[in-house]
Design a protein around this motif. Structure first.
Motif, mmCIF file in Angstrom:
data_model
loop_
_atom_site.group_PDB
_atom_site.id
_atom_site.type_symbol
_atom_site.label_atom_id
_atom_site.label_comp_id
_atom_site.label_asym_id
_atom_site.label_seq_id
_atom_site.Cartn_x
_atom_site.Cartn_y
_atom_site.Cartn_z
ATOM 1 N N UNK A 1 1.971 9.002 -5.149
ATOM 2 C CA UNK A 1 2.017 10.288 -4.462
ATOM 3 C C UNK A 1 3.002 10.226 -3.304
ATOM 4 N N UNK A 2 3.615 11.348 -3.032
ATOM 5 C CA UNK A 2 4.653 11.407 -2.006
ATOM 6 C C UNK A 2 4.410 12.559 -1.041
ATOM 7 N N UNK B 1 10.794 10.149 13.592
ATOM 8 C CA UNK B 1 9.990 11.064 12.793
ATOM 9 C C UNK B 1 9.895 10.570 11.346
ATOM 10 N N UNK B 2 8.786 10.923 10.732
ATOM 11 C CA UNK B 2 8.592 10.577 9.334
ATOM 12 C C UNK B 2 9.481 11.457 8.468
ATOM 13 N N UNK B 3 10.175 10.836 7.535
ATOM 14 C CA UNK B 3 11.015 11.565 6.593
ATOM 15 C C UNK B 3 10.283 11.730 5.264
ATOM 16 N N UNK B 4 9.782 10.627 4.750
ATOM 17 C CA UNK B 4 9.076 10.665 3.469
ATOM 18 C C UNK B 4 8.241 9.405 3.329
ATOM 19 N N UNK C 1 0.826 -1.206 0.000
ATOM 20 C CA UNK C 1 0.000 0.000 0.000
ATOM 21 C C UNK C 1 0.865 1.263 0.000
ATOM 22 N N UNK C 2 1.803 1.307 0.909
ATOM 23 C CA UNK C 2 2.674 2.467 1.014
ATOM 24 C C UNK C 2 3.982 2.059 1.667
ATOM 25 N N UNK C 3 5.006 2.838 1.381
ATOM 26 C CA UNK C 3 6.314 2.631 1.981
ATOM 27 C C UNK C 3 6.829 3.972 2.463
#
Length: 120
Positions: free
Chosen positions: A55-56, A45-48, A31-33
């Motif tokens: 979508x990013x 923390x989220x980086x990307x 689904x997402x990485x």
């Protein structure tokens, strides 16, 4: 299911590194990485993040310097990091939401961390 991160290292400020994260095992789809980082004494923390749609989203601190991408054929995600700063020093973790079967909504998996050290 396993996520395997690689590519960390020591680099001088202003330099570049590319991290990779590969998904292996039995699953239906990704689904997402995402890439997260954890610096000493700080919260993870989220980086990307990159979604299945392509979508990013980037943290403000890395916008314009880091680029997240994925190769669906290889089940691999990349993080190209440029113009690195000492404050980017952290352990970087890859995480992902994967569907194990066609019917489930997705489960979260984590890879092991990879150390990125930026010297001034």
């Amino acid at each position: 299911v396993q996520l395997q991160a690689s590519g960390g290292g020591l680099v001088q400020a202003g330099g570049s590194l590319r991290l990779s994260c590969s998904a292996s095992g039995s699953f239906f789809s990704i689904n997402s990485l995402a890439w997260y980082r954890e610096a000493p004494g700080k919260q993870r923390e989220l980086v990307a993040i990159i979604h299945n749609s392509g979508s990013t989203v980037y943290a403000d601190s890395v916008e314009g310097r880091f680029t997240i991408s994925r190769d669906n054929a290889k089940n691999t995600m990349y993080l190209q990091m440029t113009s690195l700063k000492p404050e980017d020093t952290a352990v970087y973790y890859c995480g992902g939401s994967l569907q194990i079967t066609a019917g489930d909504r997705g489960s979260t998996f984590w890879g092991q961390g990879t150390q990125v050290t930026v010297s001034s």
